[in-house]
Design a protein around this motif. Structure first.
Motif, PDB file in Angstrom:
ATOM      1  N   LEU A  46     -11.111  21.220  18.814  1.00  0.00           N
ATOM      2  CA  LEU A  46     -10.538  22.683  19.178  1.00  0.00           C
ATOM      3  C   LEU A  46      -9.291  23.386  18.302  1.00  0.00           C
ATOM      4  O   LEU A  46      -9.672  24.535  18.019  1.00  0.00           O
ATOM      5  CB  LEU A  46      -9.520  22.254  20.580  1.00  0.00           C
ATOM      6  N   ASN A  47      -8.569  22.624  17.741  1.00  0.00           N
ATOM      7  CA  ASN A  47      -7.329  23.134  16.828  1.00  0.00           C
ATOM      8  C   ASN A  47      -8.116  23.561  15.457  1.00  0.00           C
ATOM      9  O   ASN A  47      -7.744  24.425  14.684  1.00  0.00           O
ATOM     10  CB  ASN A  47      -6.207  22.348  16.471  1.00  0.00           C
ATOM     11  N   GLN A  48      -9.131  22.902  14.993  1.00  0.00           N
ATOM     12  CA  GLN A  48      -9.802  23.037  13.442  1.00  0.00           C
ATOM     13  C   GLN A  48     -11.007  23.470  13.341  1.00  0.00           C
ATOM     14  O   GLN A  48     -11.593  23.415  12.451  1.00  0.00           O
ATOM     15  CB  GLN A  48      -9.310  22.105  12.838  1.00  0.00           C
ATOM     16  N   GLY A  49     -11.824  23.526  14.746  1.00  0.00           N
ATOM     17  CA  GLY A  49     -13.116  23.908  14.803  1.00  0.00           C
ATOM     18  C   GLY A  49     -13.398  25.318  14.017  1.00  0.00           C
ATOM     19  O   GLY A  49     -14.568  25.444  13.114  1.00  0.00           O
ATOM     20  N   LEU A  53     -15.879  25.858  10.858  1.00  0.00           N
ATOM     21  CA  LEU A  53     -17.194  26.663  10.673  1.00  0.00           C
ATOM     22  C   LEU A  53     -16.830  27.781   9.939  1.00  0.00           C
ATOM     23  O   LEU A  53     -18.049  28.417   9.391  1.00  0.00           O
ATOM     24  CB  LEU A  53     -17.210  27.316  12.242  1.00  0.00           C
ATOM     25  N   ASP A  54     -15.727  28.236   9.404  1.00  0.00           N
ATOM     26  CA  ASP A  54     -15.510  29.322   8.162  1.00  0.00           C
ATOM     27  C   ASP A  54     -15.693  28.616   7.045  1.00  0.00           C
ATOM     28  O   ASP A  54     -15.318  29.444   5.877  1.00  0.00           O
ATOM     29  CB  ASP A  54     -14.226  29.960   8.512  1.00  0.00           C
ATOM     30  N   GLY A  55     -15.931  27.439   6.873  1.00  0.00           N
ATOM     31  CA  GLY A  55     -15.745  26.598   5.658  1.00  0.00           C
ATOM     32  C   GLY A  55     -14.698  26.448   4.778  1.00  0.00           C
ATOM     33  O   GLY A  55     -14.658  26.071   3.571  1.00  0.00           O
ATOM     34  N   LEU A  56     -13.539  26.340   5.649  1.00  0.00           N
ATOM     35  CA  LEU A  56     -12.135  26.228   5.239  1.00  0.00           C
ATOM     36  C   LEU A  56     -11.902  25.000   4.822  1.00  0.00           C
ATOM     37  O   LEU A  56     -12.370  23.982   6.018  1.00  0.00           O
ATOM     38  CB  LEU A  56     -11.040  27.013   5.808  1.00  0.00           C
ATOM     39  N   PRO A  57     -10.856  24.267   4.085  1.00  0.00           N
ATOM     40  CA  PRO A  57     -10.588  22.764   4.456  1.00  0.00           C
ATOM     41  C   PRO A  57      -9.799  22.450   5.548  1.00  0.00           C
ATOM     42  O   PRO A  57      -9.080  23.670   6.335  1.00  0.00           O
ATOM     43  CB  PRO A  57      -9.871  22.760   3.063  1.00  0.00           C
ATOM     44  N   LEU A  58      -9.805  21.417   6.032  1.00  0.00           N
ATOM     45  CA  LEU A  58      -8.880  20.838   7.010  1.00  0.00           C
ATOM     46  C   LEU A  58      -7.510  20.765   6.699  1.00  0.00           C
ATOM     47  O   LEU A  58      -6.996  20.547   5.505  1.00  0.00           O
ATOM     48  CB  LEU A  58      -9.134  19.333   7.520  1.00  0.00           C
ATOM     49  N   SER A  59      -6.486  20.855   7.744  1.00  0.00           N
ATOM     50  CA  SER A  59      -5.107  20.675   7.593  1.00  0.00           C
ATOM     51  C   SER A  59      -4.957  19.106   7.806  1.00  0.00           C
ATOM     52  O   SER A  59      -5.062  18.819   9.090  1.00  0.00           O
ATOM     53  CB  SER A  59      -4.206  21.609   8.378  1.00  0.00           C
ATOM     54  N   TRP A  60      -4.812  18.310   6.837  1.00  0.00           N
ATOM     55  CA  TRP A  60      -4.614  16.879   7.110  1.00  0.00           C
ATOM     56  C   TRP A  60      -3.490  16.519   7.490  1.00  0.00           C
ATOM     57  O   TRP A  60      -3.325  15.578   8.454  1.00  0.00           O
ATOM     58  CB  TRP A  60      -5.005  16.158   5.674  1.00  0.00           C
ATOM     59  N   PHE A  61      -2.188  17.406   7.633  1.00  0.00           N
ATOM     60  CA  PHE A  61      -1.224  17.126   8.568  1.00  0.00           C
ATOM     61  C   PHE A  61      -1.441  17.132   9.957  1.00  0.00           C
ATOM     62  O   PHE A  61      -1.368  16.559  10.800  1.00  0.00           O
ATOM     63  CB  PHE A  61      -0.017  18.053   8.044  1.00  0.00           C
ATOM     64  N   GLN A  62      -2.187  18.447  10.277  1.00  0.00           N
ATOM     65  CA  GLN A  62      -2.374  18.496  11.462  1.00  0.00           C
ATOM     66  C   GLN A  62      -3.413  17.536  12.119  1.00  0.00           C
ATOM     67  O   GLN A  62      -3.419  17.083  13.408  1.00  0.00           O
ATOM     68  CB  GLN A  62      -3.327  19.714  11.827  1.00  0.00           C
ATOM     69  N   VAL A  63      -4.476  17.030  11.425  1.00  0.00           N
ATOM     70  CA  VAL A  63      -5.253  15.801  11.640  1.00  0.00           C
ATOM     71  C   VAL A  63      -4.507  14.470  12.064  1.00  0.00           C
ATOM     72  O   VAL A  63      -4.955  14.220  13.091  1.00  0.00           O
ATOM     73  CB  VAL A  63      -6.322  15.691  10.449  1.00  0.00           C
TER      74      VAL A  63
END
Length: 91
Positions: A46-49, A53-63
């Motif tokens: 939900l937070n990083q979908g 989809l936009d091809g941006l990197p994940l926020s590993w802190f948020q993960v």
């Protein structure tokens, strides 16, 4: 009103120690980890979908936070519940 008083009251350090020992029990750790895996996966989707989809990197802190918070809530709740049950407690 007593419910709010209980939530915001600070347990004595001895009670915190008992709570932490109880939260480290294998059954609580395994159960909390399973729940955190499920809830954390949903939260990350939900937070990083959109980022994915936009091809941006994940926020590993948020993960990490999306998995850590459900784990902490589940283990705290289970430990508090176990300590409130009548009977002898090994901790």
């Amino acid at each position: 009103m007593s419910f709010l008083k209980e939530i915001f009251s600070q347990p004595a350090s001895n009670e915190w120690a008992r709570l932490l020992r109880t939260a480290r029990k294998r059954s609580i750790v395994v159960s909390a980890a399973k729940l955190a895996l499920l809830v954390g996966s949903v939260l990350n989707a939900l937070n990083q979908g959109g980022r994915l989809l936009d091809g941006l990197p994940l926020s590993w802190f948020q993960v990490a936070v999306n998995f850590l918070v459900p784990y902490c809530v589940a283990s705290y709740s289970a430990a508090r519940n176990e300590l409130r049950r009548p009977g002898d407690h090994p901790c």
